[in-house]
Scaffold this motif. Structure first.
Motif, PDB file in Angstrom:
ATOM      1  N   GLU A 154       0.805  -1.220   0.000  1.00 42.10           N
ATOM      2  CA  GLU A 154       0.000   0.000   0.000  1.00 42.10           C
ATOM      3  C   GLU A 154       0.837   1.268   0.000  1.00 42.10           C
ATOM      4  O   GLU A 154       0.296   2.370  -0.081  1.00 42.10           O
ATOM      5  CB  GLU A 154      -0.942  -0.002   1.199  1.00 42.10           C
ATOM      6  CG  GLU A 154      -2.023  -1.072   1.109  1.00 42.10           C
ATOM      7  CD  GLU A 154      -2.950  -1.041   2.300  1.00 42.10           C
ATOM      8  OE1 GLU A 154      -4.091  -0.584   2.148  1.00 42.10           O
ATOM      9  OE2 GLU A 154      -2.528  -1.472   3.395  1.00 42.10           O
ATOM     10  N   SER A 155       2.160   1.126   0.099  1.00 42.87           N
ATOM     11  CA  SER A 155       3.049   2.294   0.011  1.00 42.87           C
ATOM     12  C   SER A 155       4.180   2.043  -0.969  1.00 42.87           C
ATOM     13  O   SER A 155       5.216   2.692  -0.905  1.00 42.87           O
ATOM     14  CB  SER A 155       3.615   2.640   1.394  1.00 42.87           C
ATOM     15  OG  SER A 155       4.373   1.543   1.926  1.00 42.87           O
ATOM     16  N   GLY A 156       3.988   1.079  -1.876  1.00 42.59           N
ATOM     17  CA  GLY A 156       5.028   0.719  -2.835  1.00 42.59           C
ATOM     18  C   GLY A 156       4.987   1.553  -4.095  1.00 42.59           C
ATOM     19  O   GLY A 156       4.245   2.529  -4.211  1.00 42.59           O
ATOM     20  N   VAL A 157       5.789   1.156  -5.065  1.00 42.36           N
ATOM     21  CA  VAL A 157       5.944   1.910  -6.311  1.00 42.36           C
ATOM     22  C   VAL A 157       4.609   2.078  -7.031  1.00 42.36           C
ATOM     23  O   VAL A 157       4.259   3.176  -7.485  1.00 42.36           O
ATOM     24  CB  VAL A 157       6.970   1.207  -7.227  1.00 42.36           C
ATOM     25  CG1 VAL A 157       6.956   1.827  -8.616  1.00 42.36           C
ATOM     26  CG2 VAL A 157       8.367   1.296  -6.623  1.00 42.36           C
TER      27      VAL A 157
ATOM     28  N   LYS B  28      13.710  -6.651  -9.841  1.00 45.55           N
ATOM     29  CA  LYS B  28      15.088  -6.177  -9.833  1.00 45.55           C
ATOM     30  C   LYS B  28      15.142  -4.653  -9.704  1.00 45.55           C
ATOM     31  O   LYS B  28      16.034  -4.105  -9.038  1.00 45.55           O
ATOM     32  CB  LYS B  28      15.808  -6.623 -11.116  1.00 45.55           C
ATOM     33  CG  LYS B  28      15.857  -8.132 -11.300  1.00 45.55           C
ATOM     34  CD  LYS B  28      16.556  -8.826 -10.152  1.00 45.55           C
ATOM     35  CE  LYS B  28      16.639 -10.334 -10.383  1.00 45.55           C
ATOM     36  NZ  LYS B  28      17.275 -11.025  -9.229  1.00 45.55           N
ATOM     37  N   TYR B  29      14.174  -3.968 -10.337  1.00 42.92           N
ATOM     38  CA  TYR B  29      14.086  -2.510 -10.215  1.00 42.92           C
ATOM     39  C   TYR B  29      13.846  -2.113  -8.761  1.00 42.92           C
ATOM     40  O   TYR B  29      14.496  -1.203  -8.230  1.00 42.92           O
ATOM     41  CB  TYR B  29      12.957  -1.997 -11.105  1.00 42.92           C
ATOM     42  CG  TYR B  29      12.504  -0.590 -10.796  1.00 42.92           C
ATOM     43  CD1 TYR B  29      13.212   0.511 -11.264  1.00 42.92           C
ATOM     44  CD2 TYR B  29      11.363  -0.353 -10.028  1.00 42.92           C
ATOM     45  CE1 TYR B  29      12.803   1.805 -10.984  1.00 42.92           C
ATOM     46  CE2 TYR B  29      10.953   0.930  -9.737  1.00 42.92           C
ATOM     47  CZ  TYR B  29      11.664   2.008 -10.214  1.00 42.92           C
ATOM     48  OH  TYR B  29      11.255   3.280  -9.918  1.00 42.92           O
ATOM     49  N   GLN B  30      12.915  -2.789  -8.104  1.00 43.95           N
ATOM     50  CA  GLN B  30      12.620  -2.469  -6.710  1.00 43.95           C
ATOM     51  C   GLN B  30      13.820  -2.768  -5.809  1.00 43.95           C
ATOM     52  O   GLN B  30      14.093  -2.027  -4.865  1.00 43.95           O
ATOM     53  CB  GLN B  30      11.390  -3.253  -6.249  1.00 43.95           C
ATOM     54  CG  GLN B  30      10.101  -2.794  -6.930  1.00 43.95           C
ATOM     55  CD  GLN B  30       8.907  -3.658  -6.605  1.00 43.95           C
ATOM     56  OE1 GLN B  30       9.051  -4.829  -6.230  1.00 43.95           O
ATOM     57  NE2 GLN B  30       7.718  -3.111  -6.760  1.00 43.95           N
ATOM     58  N   GLY B  31      14.559  -3.835  -6.120  1.00 45.41           N
ATOM     59  CA  GLY B  31      15.769  -4.133  -5.361  1.00 45.41           C
ATOM     60  C   GLY B  31      16.812  -3.040  -5.507  1.00 45.41           C
ATOM     61  O   GLY B  31      17.489  -2.665  -4.539  1.00 45.41           O
TER      62      GLY B  31
ATOM     63  N   VAL C 149      23.264  10.754  -6.424  1.00 39.66           N
ATOM     64  CA  VAL C 149      24.209  10.136  -7.358  1.00 39.66           C
ATOM     65  C   VAL C 149      23.545   9.924  -8.717  1.00 39.66           C
ATOM     66  O   VAL C 149      24.105  10.260  -9.759  1.00 39.66           O
ATOM     67  CB  VAL C 149      24.720   8.784  -6.808  1.00 39.66           C
ATOM     68  CG1 VAL C 149      25.559   8.065  -7.867  1.00 39.66           C
ATOM     69  CG2 VAL C 149      25.536   9.007  -5.550  1.00 39.66           C
ATOM     70  N   PHE C 150      22.306   9.408  -8.705  1.00 45.76           N
ATOM     71  CA  PHE C 150      21.665   8.995  -9.946  1.00 45.76           C
ATOM     72  C   PHE C 150      20.710  10.041 -10.506  1.00 45.76           C
ATOM     73  O   PHE C 150      20.402  10.034 -11.694  1.00 45.76           O
ATOM     74  CB  PHE C 150      20.936   7.669  -9.733  1.00 45.76           C
ATOM     75  CG  PHE C 150      21.848   6.570  -9.272  1.00 45.76           C
ATOM     76  CD1 PHE C 150      22.763   6.013 -10.152  1.00 45.76           C
ATOM     77  CD2 PHE C 150      21.827   6.116  -7.975  1.00 45.76           C
ATOM     78  CE1 PHE C 150      23.621   5.016  -9.736  1.00 45.76           C
ATOM     79  CE2 PHE C 150      22.665   5.102  -7.543  1.00 45.76           C
ATOM     80  CZ  PHE C 150      23.578   4.548  -8.434  1.00 45.76           C
ATOM     81  N   GLY C 151      20.210  10.942  -9.662  1.00 48.16           N
ATOM     82  CA  GLY C 151      19.414  12.076 -10.108  1.00 48.16           C
ATOM     83  C   GLY C 151      18.280  11.702 -11.048  1.00 48.16           C
ATOM     84  O   GLY C 151      17.498  10.793 -10.790  1.00 48.16           O
ATOM     85  N   ALA C 152      18.182  12.420 -12.172  1.00 52.41           N
ATOM     86  CA  ALA C 152      17.069  12.270 -13.103  1.00 52.41           C
ATOM     87  C   ALA C 152      17.004  10.897 -13.773  1.00 52.41           C
ATOM     88  O   ALA C 152      15.981  10.527 -14.325  1.00 52.41           O
ATOM     89  CB  ALA C 152      17.151  13.356 -14.169  1.00 52.41           C
ATOM     90  N   LEU C 153      18.102  10.146 -13.710  1.00 58.03           N
ATOM     91  CA  LEU C 153      18.088   8.808 -14.292  1.00 58.03           C
ATOM     92  C   LEU C 153      17.061   7.900 -13.623  1.00 58.03           C
ATOM     93  O   LEU C 153      16.572   6.945 -14.219  1.00 58.03           O
ATOM     94  CB  LEU C 153      19.476   8.163 -14.200  1.00 58.03           C
ATOM     95  CG  LEU C 153      20.555   8.760 -15.111  1.00 58.03           C
ATOM     96  CD1 LEU C 153      21.915   8.164 -14.766  1.00 58.03           C
ATOM     97  CD2 LEU C 153      20.227   8.487 -16.570  1.00 58.03           C
ATOM     98  N   MET C 154      16.699   8.222 -12.348  1.00 56.28           N
ATOM     99  CA  MET C 154      15.689   7.441 -11.647  1.00 56.28           C
ATOM    100  C   MET C 154      14.359   7.524 -12.383  1.00 56.28           C
ATOM    101  O   MET C 154      13.638   6.527 -12.516  1.00 56.28           O
ATOM    102  CB  MET C 154      15.519   7.959 -10.219  1.00 56.28           C
ATOM    103  CG  MET C 154      16.709   7.708  -9.322  1.00 56.28           C
ATOM    104  SD  MET C 154      16.955   5.930  -9.049  1.00 56.28           S
ATOM    105  CE  MET C 154      18.172   5.988  -7.750  1.00 56.28           C
ATOM    106  N   GLY C 155      14.025   8.721 -12.856  1.00 58.40           N
ATOM    107  CA  GLY C 155      12.771   8.875 -13.582  1.00 58.40           C
ATOM    108  C   GLY C 155      12.765   8.100 -14.891  1.00 58.40           C
ATOM    109  O   GLY C 155      11.782   7.449 -15.237  1.00 58.40           O
ATOM    110  N   ALA C 156      13.875   8.174 -15.620  1.00 59.41           N
ATOM    111  CA  ALA C 156      13.965   7.441 -16.881  1.00 59.41           C
ATOM    112  C   ALA C 156      13.880   5.942 -16.648  1.00 59.41           C
ATOM    113  O   ALA C 156      13.269   5.206 -17.420  1.00 59.41           O
ATOM    114  CB  ALA C 156      15.281   7.797 -17.591  1.00 59.41           C
ATOM    115  N   LEU C 157      14.472   5.478 -15.550  1.00 57.84           N
ATOM    116  CA  LEU C 157      14.453   4.063 -15.220  1.00 57.84           C
ATOM    117  C   LEU C 157      13.037   3.602 -14.898  1.00 57.84           C
ATOM    118  O   LEU C 157      12.612   2.513 -15.317  1.00 57.84           O
ATOM    119  CB  LEU C 157      15.374   3.811 -14.024  1.00 57.84           C
ATOM    120  CG  LEU C 157      15.702   2.356 -13.663  1.00 57.84           C
ATOM    121  CD1 LEU C 157      16.438   1.684 -14.811  1.00 57.84           C
ATOM    122  CD2 LEU C 157      16.565   2.331 -12.405  1.00 57.84           C
ATOM    123  N   ALA C 158      12.290   4.435 -14.167  1.00 58.03           N
ATOM    124  CA  ALA C 158      10.922   4.075 -13.790  1.00 58.03           C
ATOM    125  C   ALA C 158      10.032   3.898 -15.020  1.00 58.03           C
ATOM    126  O   ALA C 158       9.084   3.115 -14.994  1.00 58.03           O
ATOM    127  CB  ALA C 158      10.342   5.134 -12.870  1.00 58.03           C
TER     128      ALA C 158
END
Length: 372
Positions: A151-154, A346-349, A360-369
């Motif tokens: 209920e609080s996940g991605v 694997k993404y959640q891990g 460190v990863f910045g905007a790349l997190m959004g692209a990854l999602a």
């Protein structure tokens, strides 16, 4: 987030994002110093009070961290994360009306990244503290995760964010959004007839909520036609036209335009190659279940490039060797599982492993999602 050696705070464009990041940093620090810390003392004779997040404290004295105490620990931290994720979104929602719609959209995007990193940070802390508490101060068991995070996940965070975009960012020219929309029409779209013929590329438009705006009135838009939008990651979103919504304009003050009612296609955003079936050679034509009626459309950003940039950011971050290796393994696991059913796991891990390294990863997190 909690900063590690060699890290700097992320830079956000909106005040909402800046304030939320600060609030999340303070909350993670408070949980480290108060809630998680107190669990070390439940075995002493003095009664220890720990917040239950139900309005009254948990009280323990002289009890080992085992059995029911472990159950209470995981039940409480799972409830806490659900409550805080909702509270953070509520605080964002209260601020949205102070800003123009284009700023709201940016603020929501920033909030999603921050809240996901908060959720991953709490999960990582919970697993590590449980492992330590189950140890004997010399030997420690393997970590295990007994949290109920759904209920609080991605998915829950993305759902709440989508509701905010729909409620606060929908554009309506008749309500005075004309010039805002004109300035925001920077997205390049492709148009296809329902039978996949008559492809038109490089259409300037704007997709917001369940509306698509474009001033290209030469398009023969009818229900069932499709628009494709290429994302920064190289993935392509597909939208189905439900109502063309042609508007004739207003006395020269507002140009004729489309306010098209759209819906996402049933499939999740797919890699470009699953929609564009044949790409050969430089500036090749594109065939989409049809004879070649296409114009050239270059798709140069690939998933491989995202993983390459993640690794470059990691290697340049000056982290401890063990932490760097752990994160590199998480990135490798994602890369090897892309396009498979286990990619989400694997993404959640990776998100859990990277919880303390948002900068460190910045905007790349959004692209990854967007690959989910």
């Amino acid at each position: 987030m909690k900063m590690q050696k060699g890290e700097v705070s992320m830079s956000f464009k909106t005040t909402i994002g800046q304030n939320l990041e600060l609030a999340v940093q303070q909350e993670l620090s408070r949980m480290d110093n108060e809630w998680f810390f107190k669990w070390h003392f439940i075995g002493e004779s003095k009664t220890i009070e720990i917040d239950s997040f139900r309005g009254r404290p948990i009280r323990y004295s002289g009890i080992a961290y085992s059995g029911s105490a472990i159950e209470v620990y995981w039940d409480t931290i799972s409830r806490y994360r659900k409550i805080k994720v909702a509270e953070f979104f509520n605080s964002v929602e209260l601020e949205l009306l102070k800003y123009a719609k284009n700023v709201r959209r940016q603020a929501i995007a920033e909030a999603v990244g921050i809240i996901k990193m908060f959720a991953a940070g709490i999960q990582k802390r919970a697993v590590e503290k449980d492992r330590i508490l189950r140890g004997d101060r010399i030997n420690f068991p393997k970590p295990h995760d007994r949290g109920r995070w759904g209920e609080s996940g991605v998915d829950a965070i993305d759902h709440r964010a989508a509701a905010l975009v729909e409620g606060y960012c929908a554009m309506n020219i008749k309500q005075g959004d004309y010039y805002v929309i004109k300035d925001m029409m920077t997205e390049e779209l492709s148009f296809l007839k329902a039978d996949c013929s008559g492809q038109v590329d490089s259409i300037k438009g704007l997709v917001t909520g369940k509306k698509l705006f474009t001033f290209n009135i030469s398009l023969p838009v009818t229900p069932g036609d499709r628009f494709l939008r290429k994302l920064p990651s190289g993935l392509v979103e597909e939208y189905i036209v439900e109502n063309p919504g042609f508007q004739s304009g207003l006395g020269g003050a507002i140009e004729p335009h489309y306010q098209i009612d759209i819906r996402r296609s049933d499939a999740l955003p797919a890699p470009a190659q699953t929609i564009i079936n044949k790409i050969q050679g430089e500036n090749a034509r594109i065939n989409i279940n049809s004879v070649d009626n296409s114009q050239n459309l270059s798709v140069s950003t690939s998933d491989d490039e995202i993983f390459k940039k993640l690794k470059e950011k990691l290697l340049g971050a000056n982290l401890a060797d063990a932490e760097q290796q752990h994160l590199m393994e998480a990135i490798d696991s994602m890369e090897s599982s892309k396009g498979t059913p286990v990619f989400k796991e694997k993404y959640q891990g990776f998100m859990v492993a990277a919880a303390n390294h948002a900068s460190v990863f910045g905007a790349l997190m959004g692209a990854l999602a967007l690959m989910l």
